[in-house]
Every structure is written in C-alpha cells, then in structure tokens.
Design a protein around this motif. Structure first.
Motif, PDB file in Angstrom:
ATOM      1  N   GLN A   1      14.416  -2.316   0.311  1.00  0.00           N
ATOM      2  CA  GLN A   1      15.182  -2.107   1.536  1.00  0.00           C
ATOM      3  C   GLN A   1      15.847  -0.733   1.544  1.00  0.00           C
ATOM      4  N   THR A   2      16.422  -0.335   0.407  1.00  0.00           N
ATOM      5  CA  THR A   2      17.095   0.963   0.329  1.00  0.00           C
ATOM      6  C   THR A   2      16.125   2.093   0.608  1.00  0.00           C
ATOM      7  N   ARG A   3      14.947   2.028   0.011  1.00  0.00           N
ATOM      8  CA  ARG A   3      13.967   3.104   0.192  1.00  0.00           C
ATOM      9  C   ARG A   3      13.399   3.127   1.605  1.00  0.00           C
ATOM     10  N   LEU A   4      13.162   1.950   2.182  1.00  0.00           N
ATOM     11  CA  LEU A   4      12.683   1.913   3.558  1.00  0.00           C
ATOM     12  C   LEU A   4      13.692   2.532   4.523  1.00  0.00           C
TER      13      LEU A   4
ATOM     14  N   ILE B   1      10.141  10.155  -1.017  1.00  0.00           N
ATOM     15  CA  ILE B   1       8.993  10.026  -0.118  1.00  0.00           C
ATOM     16  C   ILE B   1       8.370   8.638  -0.277  1.00  0.00           C
ATOM     17  N   LEU B   2       7.976   8.057   0.842  1.00  0.00           N
ATOM     18  CA  LEU B   2       7.132   6.865   0.857  1.00  0.00           C
ATOM     19  C   LEU B   2       5.845   7.226   1.589  1.00  0.00           C
ATOM     20  N   TYR B   3       4.714   7.054   0.906  1.00  0.00           N
ATOM     21  CA  TYR B   3       3.415   7.391   1.494  1.00  0.00           C
ATOM     22  C   TYR B   3       2.547   6.147   1.538  1.00  0.00           C
ATOM     23  N   CYS B   4       2.115   5.758   2.741  1.00  0.00           N
ATOM     24  CA  CYS B   4       1.225   4.608   2.857  1.00  0.00           C
ATOM     25  C   CYS B   4      -0.224   5.078   2.757  1.00  0.00           C
TER      26      CYS B   4
ATOM     27  N   ARG C   1       0.821  -1.215   0.000  1.00  0.00           N
ATOM     28  CA  ARG C   1       0.000   0.000   0.000  1.00  0.00           C
ATOM     29  C   ARG C   1       0.852   1.262   0.000  1.00  0.00           C
ATOM     30  N   ILE C   2       2.154   1.131  -0.130  1.00  0.00           N
ATOM     31  CA  ILE C   2       3.049   2.289  -0.035  1.00  0.00           C
ATOM     32  C   ILE C   2       3.394   2.816  -1.427  1.00  0.00           C
TER      33      ILE C   2
END
Length: 417
Positions: A241-244, A188-191, A179-180
């Motif tokens: 993993q890199t983005r998280l 940016i990561l938006y859930c 859902r991200i």
C-alpha cells in the motif's frame, strides 16, 4: 424405562432423523438451483473481495468483460440440469410443506448475501491523475513527449471512469501487483508487459538498483532468470500500500496485434525448450489434422493459424501465457493509477524522459538493442499484415475482439477488418 417410553423415544429419533434428512435434501436442491443461477459469485471470489475491502485501498470496479456468447454445449448442459432439478422437485413435492420454513430462512440468507456483495461493489476510482514531478527537467526538449504523456494519462483515467460502472472487482490485490517490479532507491514501480521493451526495462532497473554498472553488460538469462529484482507482491500489505501510494508507477504498452505477432515469432519460430514442448505439442495435437508423429513429439512448427485457434478457444488445451495475455489482466490499469504511460512505438523517447523525471544518473540511457534474435526483422504493422493473411476474416475480427480492452484503454486504432 417403560416400553412405551422407549417407543416414544424411538419415534422422536425417527422423526428427527427424517426431518434432518428432508431438510438436507431440500437444502441440496436449493443450493443446486442457486449455484446454477449464480455460478460466478463463488466463495473464493467473495473472499478475495473481502480481502480487498480490508486492505483499505480504494479500487475501481473490474474491467474484465463477460463472454458475449454461450456455446451450444453449455446451453445443453444447463437445460439438462434444469430438467433434472424439476424431476427432483416433483419427487419431493410431498415434503415441501415440511421444509418450507427452511426455504424461507435460506431466502432471507440469500438476500443478506446479495446486500453484502452490493456493499463490497461500492468501490471508487483512484484519486484523479496526480501531477508528475517535473522539477528535474532542465531543458525544453521534452515538451512534445510531455504533452503526449499528459494526453495518455488523461485518456486512460477518463476511460476507466466511464467504464467502471458496468464491471465488477473480482481479483485479489496480490494478483494485481504480481507483475510489478520494485526499485526502492528511486522509488519506481514498473509493471512488466512482455514484448513491449520489458527486458531492457529490467536491465535499467538493475542498473538503478546498483546491481550492474551498464545495461549492456547484463545477459538475457540474468534479466529473466536471475531473480535480482523484487516484485511488489513479495512485500506485506502495508509495504504494498505504501509503495502504491508514494512511488512513481509506470507501464509501457504496445499495439496489441504487434505484440501478439512478436510473441508468436519469438516463442514458436525459434527453438525453445519450454514453449515447444508445453504449448506447441498441445496446440498441434488439438488443432492440426493428421499431424505427423515428429510434430506431436517435439511441438515444433506451430503455424500462426493454429496459434490463433488456441488463443480463441475457451477450452484451451493449455493455459494463457504472459507474453500474449491482455495488458488489462497483467497490469490492471484501471485499478492501479499509473503515473507514466509509455508506448513501444516511442520507446526510447518515452523511457529517457521517464529517467529524467525520476532523477536517474545523467549517463544512463535506455538501451536500443534487440534482446534476442537480433538478426530478425522487427515486428511492425507491415509484418503483422503478412501473418494476418493466414487467418479468415472471422478469426481476425475475433482476435481484435480478444484485445478490445487494450485497444480502448491505450487509444490504439483498431484496424478495419
């Protein structure tokens, strides 16, 4: 070959076949009993845990809560299974001596499996809440918003730290990030949490990504069906993993009951070519006595009480939907260490502060228009109370219980029923 040799070979073959059959029978009986006791530890979940372990992401234990009660039907089924199992054992009693060595081997294997599962469960919380980069904040007008933000982040982290000991990791990494949405330009990561400003948030992401010049020019269909934005599960494991680990992760939430009523009003009180035939028809068929043929045919006119019956039913005629699923299962806030926690109740203030933090263009502001059904009154707690009048006291309490984790995680006050 001599006849006696043939007889001996036939005897050996017969004994071998008999032993193999006995071993197979006892193995089946053992596995049947073992599965009855350990039905939750399925092979698929074990495989998912192994994949999560291989990903080298240090994740906390799951917050999925087991049902508080078993139904009478389930108890009856289990009792029947136990009785049948005992009956089978009585028949096989003469063979127990023959297969005892196999049982001992299986018992040892069971112990090894439990030991391995226990090792997989030794997962840790993400690192302590990392400081937000506030170097781009140039004035003091955000002081109150920033203080509220820090309290939310600390509260969620403390909650997860307290409760993770009692729960277990049971979810595949790709599902947790499904859902991200990803915006690579501003990292940016938006859930996405439906009914908590998600449509306008996706408009903002499209503008930040250079796909549109203004959030106000993007239609509802372009937002939800245009597939202009990438999701985190579309990347390989290294990319995820890199983005998280490096992107700014945000989630916007809403009072669970407000969100639920808002979803019901949107999907069932207005014409809808998907929710009426898929959900409406199934709900009316199962929960409405003497339903008229037209309602069964179209699925229109679902009542809030019927919708709640569906929501609370462990044997739903149709599955869950993201618009009313728990936030804890959509965004996994105790696995993914969100850097920014916005709330629908302070949506514009929180969103515009976040845009300042990530260095968005100065002219970009979070849109305040209602995405659909703009003439409808917004769903407030006063509106929610009107809908709750249709429910019994028990159903109201059970509905609150259904969203119990969401209430706890984000420090919402659970109304007294």
């Amino acid at each position: 070959m001599q006849p006696s040799g043939r007889v001996m070979n036939l005897r050996q073959v017969f004994v071998s076949v008999l032993m193999f059959g006995v071993a197979g029978l006892f193995l089946f009986m053992y596995l049947q009993a073992w599965i009855e006791e350990h039905h939750t530890a399925s092979g698929e979940k074990l495989q998912q845990q192994i994949i999560n372990q291989d990903s080298k992401l240090q994740l906390p234990e799951d917050l999925a809560m087991a049902p508080k009660n078993c139904t009478a039907a389930n108890l009856s089924k289990r009792q029947t299974s136990v009785i049948n199992s005992r009956h089978s054992r009585e028949k096989a009693r003469p063979l127990i001596e023959v297969a005892s060595s196999l049982v001992r081997q299986l018992s040892e294997q069971q112990k090894m499996t439990k030991s391995f599962l226990n090792q997989l469960k030794q997962v840790n919380l993400p690192p302590a809440v990392r400081p937000l980069n506030k170097s781009l904040i140039i004035d003091g007008r955000w002081k109150t918003t920033d203080e509220a933000q820090e309290k939310r982040r600390s509260f969620l982290y403390d909650f997860c730290k307290k409760y993770n000991r009692e729960n277990r990791l049971r979810t595949h990494l790709l599902h947790m990030v499904s859902r991200i949405y990803v915006e690579d330009r501003h990292k940016i990561l938006y859930c996405e949490v439906p009914k908590a400003g998600c449509s306008n948030w996706k408009r903002i992401l499209m503008v930040l990504n250079g796909l549109a010049s203004s959030a106000y020019s993007i239609s509802h269909d372009a937002v939800h069906y245009g597939k202009h934005l990438k999701k985190l599960d579309s990347y390989d494991l290294k990319g995820i993993q890199t983005r998280l680990n490096t992107y700014t992760k945000t989630i916007f939430v809403r009072d669970p009951m407000e969100r639920l009523v808002s979803a019901f009003r949107d999907k069932f009180e207005h014409p809808n070519s998907y929710y009426h035939p898929v959900f409406g028809k199934a709900i009316i068929k199962k929960y409405r006595l003497n339903a008229q043929e037209e309602a069964l045919k179209t699925g229109s006119g679902v009542k809030f009480k019927e919708f709640i019956q569906y929501l609370l039913d462990s044997h739903r005629p149709v599955g869950m939907d993201i618009h009313w699923d728990q936030i804890s299962k959509l965004c996994y806030p105790c696995f993914i260490n969100y850097d920014f926690i916005g709330k629908f109740e302070t949506l514009e203030e929180d969103a515009n502060y976040f845009l300042q933090l990530i260095g968005a263009p100065a002219q970009l502001k979070f849109p305040n228009f209602k995405d659909r059904h703009s003439s409808d009154e917004r769903t407030t707690m006063e509106v929610v109370r009107q809908y709750l009048k249709e429910l019994s006291r028990t159903d109201t309490q059970l509905t609150y219980d259904f969203y119990y984790l969401d209430y706890l995680m984000f420090n919402y006050t659970t109304p007294v029923v």
